[in-house]
Design an enzyme around this catalytic site. Structure first.
Site, PDB file in Angstrom:
ATOM      1  N   CYS A 165       0.815  -1.227   0.000  1.00 11.47           N
ATOM      2  CA  CYS A 165       0.000   0.000   0.000  1.00 11.47           C
ATOM      3  C   CYS A 165       0.843   1.269   0.000  1.00 11.47           C
ATOM      4  CB  CYS A 165      -0.945  -0.006   1.199  1.00 11.47           C
ATOM      5  SG  CYS A 165      -2.181  -1.318   1.109  1.00 11.47           S
ATOM      6  N   HIS A 166       1.795   1.381   0.925  1.00 11.36           N
ATOM      7  CA  HIS A 166       2.554   2.632   1.030  1.00 11.36           C
ATOM      8  C   HIS A 166       4.059   2.407   1.197  1.00 11.36           C
ATOM      9  CE1 HIS A 166      -1.598   3.601   2.316  1.00 11.36           C
ATOM     10  NE2 HIS A 166      -1.403   4.606   1.495  1.00 11.36           N
ATOM     11  N   GLY A 167       4.511   1.171   0.941  1.00  5.54           N
ATOM     12  CA  GLY A 167       5.945   0.921   0.858  1.00  5.54           C
ATOM     13  C   GLY A 167       6.694   0.685   2.157  1.00  5.54           C
TER      14      GLY A 167
END
Length: 202
Positions: A165-167
């Site tokens: 999703c956001h690393g």
């Protein structure tokens, strides 16, 4: 011995002495009050008991790890959460035990885990990872990467977890690297070994 009807008759017709009448009336009032109190309290007491669904969600989960291969990640459900079980290789364990400046909280001081898991591998047995598979940022589920060269170089280890999703990135003990959205390491749930090859989560 007088029946209830006879006692009522005696009270109504005044043939019972006053002292005895008072005793009977007090006893009857006490019984009726007790029954009323129980009837009123039952719904309240019943509401405090957990439902069957809550018991099923919150109860412990047993998992057999006898067939869990090295490098294999298995997921079981506990309290509505995915819990990972992973058997780590000797190489993975050795890498976790080395200092790594890339980690935000290498000693898990700001993270959630049982006291028995406050160590470099965050586990009771170094070879077995038990962790809640939910990113501590926004609740996505990180993915295991064992052949990602960039991730392996960052973690100085043969593998880690990457949140799609956001690393956010985590090592094989669920410890988060610095400068990513996830604020803390992955949660380690309460667990124990009931046999040499059975883990009880919860």
């Amino acid at each position: 011995m007088n029946t209830v009807h006879e006692l009522i008759d005696e009270i109504d017709h005044g043939s019972m002495p006053d002292a005895e009448r008072r005793k009977v009336l007090l006893a009857a009032t006490g019984v009726l009050g007790g029954v009323g109190l129980l009837a009123a309290a039952y719904p309240f007491i019943a509401s405090l008991e957990p439902s069957a669904r809550e018991l099923a969600q919150g109860g412990p989960v047993l998992s057999d790890i006898s067939t869990l291969a090295v490098g294999e990640l298995r997921t079981v459900a506990w309290r509505g959460k995915p819990v990972w079980l992973m058997r780590r290789s000797d190489e993975m364990v050795h890498a976790l035990q080395q200092p790594n400046p890339a980690l935000a909280d290498p000693l898990s001081k700001r993270s959630e885990q049982p006291a028995s898991c406050v160590n470099a591998t965050r586990s009771e047995r170094p070879e077995l990872l038990v962790a809640v598979g939910i990113c501590t940022h926004l609740g996505c589920s990180p993915v295991l990467h064992l052949d990602d060269g960039a991730l392996n170089a960052e973690l100085h280890a043969p593998g880690g977890f990457l949140c799609p999703c956001h690393g956010s990135r985590f090592d094989l003990a669920g410890r988060v690297v610095k400068n990513v959205p996830a604020p803390t390491n992955l949660e380690i749930p309460d667990y124990r070994f009931t046999t040499a090859t059975t883990v009880q989560i919860g």
